[in-house]
Design a protein around this motif. Structure first.
Motif, short mmCIF file in Angstrom:
data_model
loop_
_atom_site.label_atom_id
_atom_site.label_comp_id
_atom_site.label_asym_id
_atom_site.label_seq_id
_atom_site.Cartn_x
_atom_site.Cartn_y
_atom_site.Cartn_z
N LEU A 205 49.17 25.71 42.38
CA LEU A 205 49.47 27.06 41.89
C LEU A 205 48.24 27.66 41.21
O LEU A 205 47.92 28.84 41.42
CB LEU A 205 50.64 26.98 40.88
CG LEU A 205 51.53 28.20 40.73
CD1 LEU A 205 52.15 28.59 42.05
CD2 LEU A 205 52.61 27.91 39.69
N VAL A 206 47.58 26.86 40.39
CA VAL A 206 46.39 27.34 39.66
C VAL A 206 45.24 27.63 40.63
O VAL A 206 44.62 28.68 40.58
CB VAL A 206 45.95 26.31 38.60
CG1 VAL A 206 44.60 26.70 38.00
CG2 VAL A 206 47.00 26.21 37.51
N VAL A 207 44.95 26.67 41.51
CA VAL A 207 43.81 26.83 42.41
C VAL A 207 44.03 27.99 43.38
O VAL A 207 43.08 28.59 43.90
CB VAL A 207 43.52 25.53 43.17
CG1 VAL A 207 44.39 25.37 44.39
CG2 VAL A 207 42.05 25.46 43.57
N GLY A 208 45.29 28.32 43.64
CA GLY A 208 45.58 29.37 44.61
C GLY A 208 45.52 30.78 44.08
O GLY A 208 45.72 31.73 44.84
N CYS A 209 45.23 30.98 42.76
CA CYS A 209 45.14 32.34 42.21
C CYS A 209 44.15 33.18 43.02
O CYS A 209 43.02 32.74 43.25
CB CYS A 209 44.70 32.29 40.75
SG CYS A 209 46.06 31.94 39.65
N PRO A 210 44.57 34.38 43.46
CA PRO A 210 43.72 35.17 44.35
C PRO A 210 42.67 36.01 43.65
O PRO A 210 42.09 36.91 44.25
CB PRO A 210 44.74 36.08 45.06
CG PRO A 210 45.80 36.29 44.03
CD PRO A 210 45.88 35.00 43.24
N CYS A 211 42.40 35.73 42.37
CA CYS A 211 41.49 36.56 41.58
C CYS A 211 40.14 36.78 42.26
O CYS A 211 39.71 37.90 42.47
CB CYS A 211 41.29 35.91 40.21
SG CYS A 211 40.09 36.74 39.18
N ALA A 212 39.46 35.69 42.62
CA ALA A 212 38.12 35.81 43.21
C ALA A 212 38.16 36.56 44.53
O ALA A 212 37.27 37.36 44.84
CB ALA A 212 37.54 34.41 43.42
N LEU A 213 39.21 36.34 45.31
CA LEU A 213 39.35 37.00 46.60
C LEU A 213 39.52 38.50 46.42
O LEU A 213 38.89 39.31 47.13
CB LEU A 213 40.54 36.41 47.36
CG LEU A 213 40.74 36.90 48.79
CD1 LEU A 213 39.58 36.47 49.67
CD2 LEU A 213 42.06 36.38 49.34
N VAL A 214 40.35 38.88 45.44
CA VAL A 214 40.66 40.30 45.22
C VAL A 214 39.41 41.07 44.79
O VAL A 214 39.21 42.22 45.20
CB VAL A 214 41.79 40.45 44.18
CG1 VAL A 214 41.93 41.90 43.73
CG2 VAL A 214 43.11 39.96 44.78
N ILE A 215 38.55 40.46 43.95
CA ILE A 215 37.38 41.20 43.48
C ILE A 215 36.15 40.99 44.37
O ILE A 215 35.09 41.55 44.10
CB ILE A 215 37.03 40.85 42.02
CG1 ILE A 215 36.51 39.41 41.91
CG2 ILE A 215 38.16 41.13 41.08
CD1 ILE A 215 35.83 39.11 40.58
N SER A 216 36.28 40.19 45.44
CA SER A 216 35.12 39.84 46.27
C SER A 216 34.44 41.06 46.88
O SER A 216 33.23 41.10 47.01
CB SER A 216 35.54 38.88 47.38
OG SER A 216 36.51 39.47 48.23
N THR A 217 35.23 42.08 47.26
CA THR A 217 34.66 43.26 47.90
C THR A 217 34.39 44.40 46.92
O THR A 217 33.30 44.96 46.91
CB THR A 217 35.56 43.74 49.05
OG1 THR A 217 35.69 42.68 50.00
CG2 THR A 217 34.97 44.95 49.74
N PRO A 218 35.38 44.82 46.07
CA PRO A 218 35.15 46.00 45.24
C PRO A 218 33.95 45.90 44.31
O PRO A 218 33.23 46.87 44.13
CB PRO A 218 36.45 46.17 44.45
CG PRO A 218 37.18 44.89 44.59
CD PRO A 218 36.74 44.30 45.88
N VAL A 219 33.71 44.72 43.73
CA VAL A 219 32.58 44.62 42.80
C VAL A 219 31.26 44.81 43.54
O VAL A 219 30.32 45.41 43.02
CB VAL A 219 32.62 43.29 42.01
CG1 VAL A 219 32.29 42.10 42.89
CG2 VAL A 219 31.68 43.33 40.81
N ALA A 220 31.18 44.36 44.80
CA ALA A 220 29.96 44.54 45.60
C ALA A 220 29.79 46.01 46.00
O ALA A 220 28.70 46.57 45.89
CB ALA A 220 30.02 43.66 46.85
N ILE A 221 30.89 46.65 46.43
CA ILE A 221 30.83 48.06 46.86
C ILE A 221 30.45 48.96 45.69
O ILE A 221 29.58 49.83 45.79
CB ILE A 221 32.19 48.50 47.45
CG1 ILE A 221 32.49 47.74 48.75
CG2 ILE A 221 32.22 50.01 47.69
CD1 ILE A 221 31.65 48.10 49.92
N VAL A 222 31.12 48.78 44.54
CA VAL A 222 30.87 49.59 43.35
C VAL A 222 29.41 49.46 42.92
O VAL A 222 28.73 50.44 42.62
CB VAL A 222 31.82 49.19 42.19
CG1 VAL A 222 31.37 49.79 40.87
CG2 VAL A 222 33.24 49.64 42.50
N THR A 223 28.91 48.23 42.90
CA THR A 223 27.53 47.99 42.47
C THR A 223 26.54 48.64 43.43
O THR A 223 25.58 49.29 43.00
CB THR A 223 27.26 46.47 42.39
OG1 THR A 223 28.22 45.86 41.52
CG2 THR A 223 25.87 46.19 41.86
#
Length: 711
Positions: free
Chosen positions: A355-373
Motif C-alpha cells: 500500500l505504501v510503495v504503491g502511492c502514486p505521488c511521484a507518478l502524478v508529479i512526474s510531468t507537471p513539475v517538468a512542464i512548469v519548470t
C-alpha cells in the motif's frame, strides 16, 4: 475538451494562492470551493498557483476551504508577499523534526530495554501522533467519505502497522512521508518562482505628468495617453511610445536580448525593461493589464495549466493505478494466509508495505513539475511557449520550414554592389543616386539613402524630380539631368555595352535588383541591391542540423534564382520559390505528410495560414506585435532566430526528462514490489522507494531550470 468561454456577464474573480503544496491538496481545495453554495464553477491552475472562481465567494470563505493546507488567497492584481519562512521554521517541518528525535530515542530505548517495553512503544507512538497529526486528520476524514488518496493510503498503512505491533516502522513511515511532502512542496515552489520572477519585472507604480502636475501613482490608475517620466536606471512601468529624450533600454526581461537597444522619439518601449542612460518621456499606449509583460504572464500561466499529452496519459493511468494497487495490497494480505498457510501478521504487514510503495505521488508529479519548470525558464529567456502540448511537439520536430523575407533575411533591400562605368568615383555615383532618390518612398530608394548615410557622404541637392512609373526616376543634379532606374529605362536611349549587360545578368541571377545611373548621353554607374541574409541566420541553420533537425526548408515568393541564391548562402536543405500564401500552406501540408512533425517559422501576420497548419507555429518579434503572440504556438519575443535552437534543445530535454521521470516513478515501485515475493519488503523500504521516486523526479525536473542558451 474545450474550456468554457467567459462572457462579460460571468461573475468571475481570479486569485493567487500561497501555500498550495501538492496535487492532492489542489484537488481537495477545488472540491471544497465547489461546495460553497454561491460558487457556480472553479478552475484551479496548480502550476501557476492561481484560481478562477465563478460566482460569489469571499477571501475568508476561500481560505477556510484551504485551511487544511494553510492556503492563503490574494486578489490577482495584488502581489503575493514573499513567503520567507525558513524551511526549518515551518510548523509541519518542526513536527517532523520532533518525530525524528523521538524515533531516534525509541531505537536507543529498544536496544537498551527492548522493543516490547511500554516506554519504547510509547516513544514510537508519540512520534507517530506528533509527526502524523495532520496526515491522520485528513486520512480519517477521507476514510469516512471513502475517498482514497495518498493520505488515506498512508493512514491505513500506519494504523495497520500499529495493529500488528510494528510501532517503530509506523513511526519511520510517518517521518519519511512528511519528508517526501516537504520535498514536493519545495520543488513546486522552485518551479513557480519562474512566474513570480516575471510578475516582479514591471514596477507597481509610475511617475506620470498630467498637465502641470507630476504625480506618482499605481499602474492600474494610469490612463492611455498619460505621459510617463523615466529617469536613468529606472524600470519602465508601462508600454508606450517615446515622445521625448533618447536612451539605451535593456529589453532582456521581455525579449531575452542581452544587448541594450537605442530608443529615440517614435520608438516603442515595454513595461519591465530598464532605462540605462538618458531621461525619457513616454506616452502610455496600453493599460496595465494589456502590457506585453502582462500578456506574457497570462499566457505562461495558461500554458502551465494546459495538460501536455504525456500528463494526460499519466493522469488517466493514475486513475486506474491507485485502485489496482489497493487490490494488490488486499490480495497480498489475505491470499497467502487463506490458501497457503502463511502467517497473518507477516502477510498483512506485506500488504501494508505494498500500500505504501504503491502511492502514486511521484507518478502524478512526474510531468507537471517538468512542464512548469521548462515553460517558466523559456519565458525568462524571451521565448513564449503557449502550452505543454507545444513544448512536447517541438521536442519531436524533424523538419523546420522558414518564411524568407523578414525571417531569414532582413526584410528590406540593402545596396550590395556599386560599379563605376565612367570617370565618376563610387562616392559620386552613390551621392547623385541618393540625391535623386531622396524624393522617392520606394524601398530601393531607401536602400541607396542608407548607403549614402553609412558612407557619411555630404548630401547633394537635386531639383525637378520626376518619377517614371515602373522604371525609375529623373532629376537635375549640379545642372545636369540624370536618370536612375532599371536597365529597361536606358534601352533605345544609350547603347549598353555587352560587358555591362553580362554583368547585369550575372547580378540578377544572384537575386539582386540592378539600377543604372546615367544621362541621356552616358552611363555613369551601376547600383545593385538585394534583401540581405540576417547576420547569424546561416549559423542558426547549421546549429539546427547539428542538434538533430533532419531538414530545413525555405519558403519564398521570390523567383527561383533569388531563392536558390539565398538558400545556398543559408545552407538550408531545400528551397521552394515563387510561392503564393496558398502555396506555402500546401507546402507545409506536403512536408507534414512526408515527415510528420513540421514547424513553420514566420512573422505571425503574412504566414498565419502556414503557422496554423504546421505542427508547431513559431512567430518572431512577439514583443512588437500582438498578432505574433496570438497566432503562434511559440513566440520568439526578439525579432531574430537567436533563441530557436535553444527552444528546440529545451523541448527535447523536457521530453527526455519526462520519460526518465515516468521510468523512475514506476521502476522503483516495481523493484520494491518484487521484494514481496521473497518477503523482503518492509514498511521503511516501501516508504524509501516512494520517497526516493519522488525525490528523483523532483531533482531531475529541476535540472530544466539550468538549461541555458548555448552560443
Amino acid at each position: 475538451m474545450r474550456r468554457k468561454v467567459l462572457t462579460v456577464e460571468d461573475n468571475q474573480n481570479v486569485y493567487r494562492l500561497q501555500g498550495l503544496s501538492c496535487t492532492n491538496c489542489a484537488a481537495k481545495f477545488e472540491k471544497n470551493i465547489r461546495e460553497i453554495d454561491t460558487v457556480d464553477d472553479v478552475q484551479l491552475n496548480f502550476g501557476a498557483s492561481k484560481i478562477t472562481v465563478h460566482g460569489e465567494a469571499t477571501i475568508e470563505q476561500l481560505e477556510r476551504a484551504g485551511a487544511f493546507d494553510g492556503i492563503k488567497v490574494y486578489p490577482e492584481r495584488q502581489r503575493t508577499p514573499e513567503n520567507n519562512v525558513p524551511f526549518w521554521k515551518k510548523r509541519e517541518n518542526i513536527t517532523a523534526g520532533i518525530a525524528l528525535i523521538l524515533i531516534i530515542a525509541g531505537y536507543m530505548l529498544s536496544f537498551q530495554i527492548g522493543e516490547k517495553s511500554p516506554l519504547t512503544i510509547g516513544t514510537f507512538g508519540l512520534a507517530i501522533l506528533i509527526g502524523g497529526y495532520d496526515l491522520f486528520k485528513e486520512g480519517f476524514k477521507n476514510l469516512t467519505k471513502l475517498r482514497f488518496d495518498m493520505k488515506t493510503l498512508m493512514t491505513i498503512a500506519i494504523i495497520g502497522a500499529v495493529i500488528i505491533g510494528e510501532w517503530s516502522e509506523g513511526a519511520v513511515v510517518v517521518f519519511l512521508f512528511a519528508l517526501s511532502e516537504a520535498l514536493e512542496g519545495y520543488s513546486m515552489d522552485k518551479a513557480r518562482n519562474s512566474i513570480r520572477s516575471l510578475m516582479d519585472i514591471a514596477p507597481n507604480r509610475a511617475i506620470i505628468r498630467r498637465g502641470n502636475e507630476t504625480i506618482e501613482m499605481d499602474v492600474e490608475d494610469v490612463r492611455i495617453g498619460d505621459v510617463m517620466l523615466i529617469k536613468p536606471g529606472q524600470k519602465i512601468a508601462m508600454d508606450g511610445e517615446v515622445t521625448g529624450g533618447q536612451t539605451s533600454v535593456n529589453q532582456a526581461a521581455i525579449t531575452g536580448e542581452s544587448i541594450p537597444v537605442h530608443k529615440v522619439p517614435g520608438d516603442e518601449v515595454f513595461a519591465g525593461t530598464l532605462n540605462e542612460e538618458g531621461f525619457l518621456e513616454v506616452s502610455v499606449t496600453k493599460r496595465a493589464e494589456d502590457t506585453t509583460i502582462a500578456k506574457i504572464i497570462h499566457l505562461v500561466e495558461e500554458a502551465q495549466a494546459e495538460k501536455a499529452p504525456s500528463q494526460q496519459f499519466v493522469d488517466r493511468f493514475a486513475k486506474y493505478y491507485t485502485p489496482a494497487i489497493m487490490l494488490v495490497a488486499v490480495l497480498t494480505a489475505i491470499i497467502p494466509p487463506l490458501f497457503f498457510g502463511g502467517a497473518w501478521s507477516e502477510w498483512v504487514y506485506s500488504g501494508l508495505a505494498v500500500l505504501v510503495v504503491g502511492c502514486p505521488c511521484a507518478l502524478v508529479i512526474s510531468t507537471p513539475v517538468a512542464i512548469v519548470t521548462a515553460i517558466g525558464n523559456a519565458a525568462r529567456k524571451g521565448v513564449l511557449i503557449k502550452g505543454g502540448i507545444h513544448l512536447e511537439e517541438t521536442g519531436r520536430l524533424k523538419v523546420v520550414a522558414f518564411d524568407k523575407t523578414g525571417t531569414l533575411t532582413e526584410g528590406r533591400p540593402e545596396v550590395t554592389d556599386v560599379v563605376q562605368l565612367s570617370g565618376m568615383t563610387e562616392e559620386e555615383v552613390i551621392g547623385i543616386a541618393a540625391a535623386i532618390e531622396s524624393f522617392s518612398q520606394h524601398p530601393l530608394a531607401a536602400a541607396i539613402s542608407r548607403k549614402a548615410a553609412t558612407n557619411k557622404l555630404t548630401p547633394i541637392k537635386a531639383e525637378g524630380f520626376k518619377s517614371i512609373t515602373g522604371m525609375g526616376a529623373e532629376a537635375t543634379v549640379n545642372g545636369a539631368k540624370y536618370y536612375i532606374g532599371s536597365p529597361a529605362l536606358f534601352e533605345g536611349v544609350i547603347d549598353i555595352p555587352e560587358t555591362v549587360l553580362d554583368r547585369i545578368a550575372g547580378m540578377q541571377s544572384e537575386g539582386k535588383t540592378v539600377m543604372l545611373l546615367g544621362t541621356d548621353q552616358e552611363l555613369h554607374g551601376l547600383v545593385a541591391a538585394a534583401d540581405t541574409v540576417r547576420k547569424g541566420s546561416a549559423a542558426i541553420i547549421r546549429k539546427l542540423h547539428k542538434i538533430g533537425i533532419k531538414k530545413t526548408v525555405m519558403l519564398t515568393g521570390d523567383n527561383q534564382a533569388t531563392g536558390k541564391t539565398i538558400g545556398r548562402q543559408l545552407g538550408v536543405s531545400e528551397t521552394k520559390a515563387e510561392l503564393l500564401p496558398q502555396d506555402k500552406l500546401d507546402a507545409i501540408k506536403a512536408l507534414k505528410k512526408e515527415h510528420g512533425n513540421v514547424a513553420m517559422v514566420g512573422d505571425g501576420v503574412n504566414d498565419a495560414p502556414a503557422l496554423a497548419t504546421s505542427s508547431v507555429g513559431i512567430a518572431m518579434g512577439g514583443a512588437g506585435t500582438d498578432t505574433a503572440i496570438e497566432t503562434a504556438d511559440i513566440a520568439l519575443m526578439a525579432d531574430d532566430l537567436d533563441k530557436l535552437p535553444y527552444t528546440m534543445e529545451l523541448s527535447r530535454k523536457t521530453l527526455s526528462i519526462i520519460r526518465q521521470n515516468v521510468v523512475f516513478a514506476l521502476g522503483l515501485k516495481v523493484l520494491a514490489l518484487l521484494l514481496v515475493i521473497p518477503g523482503w519488503l518492509t514498511l521503511w523500504i516501501a516508504i524509501f522507494a516512494d520517497m526516493g521516486a519522488t525525490l528523483l523526479v523532483v531533482l531531475n525536473s529541476l535540472r530544466l531550470i539550468r538549461t541555458k542558451y548555448s552560443e
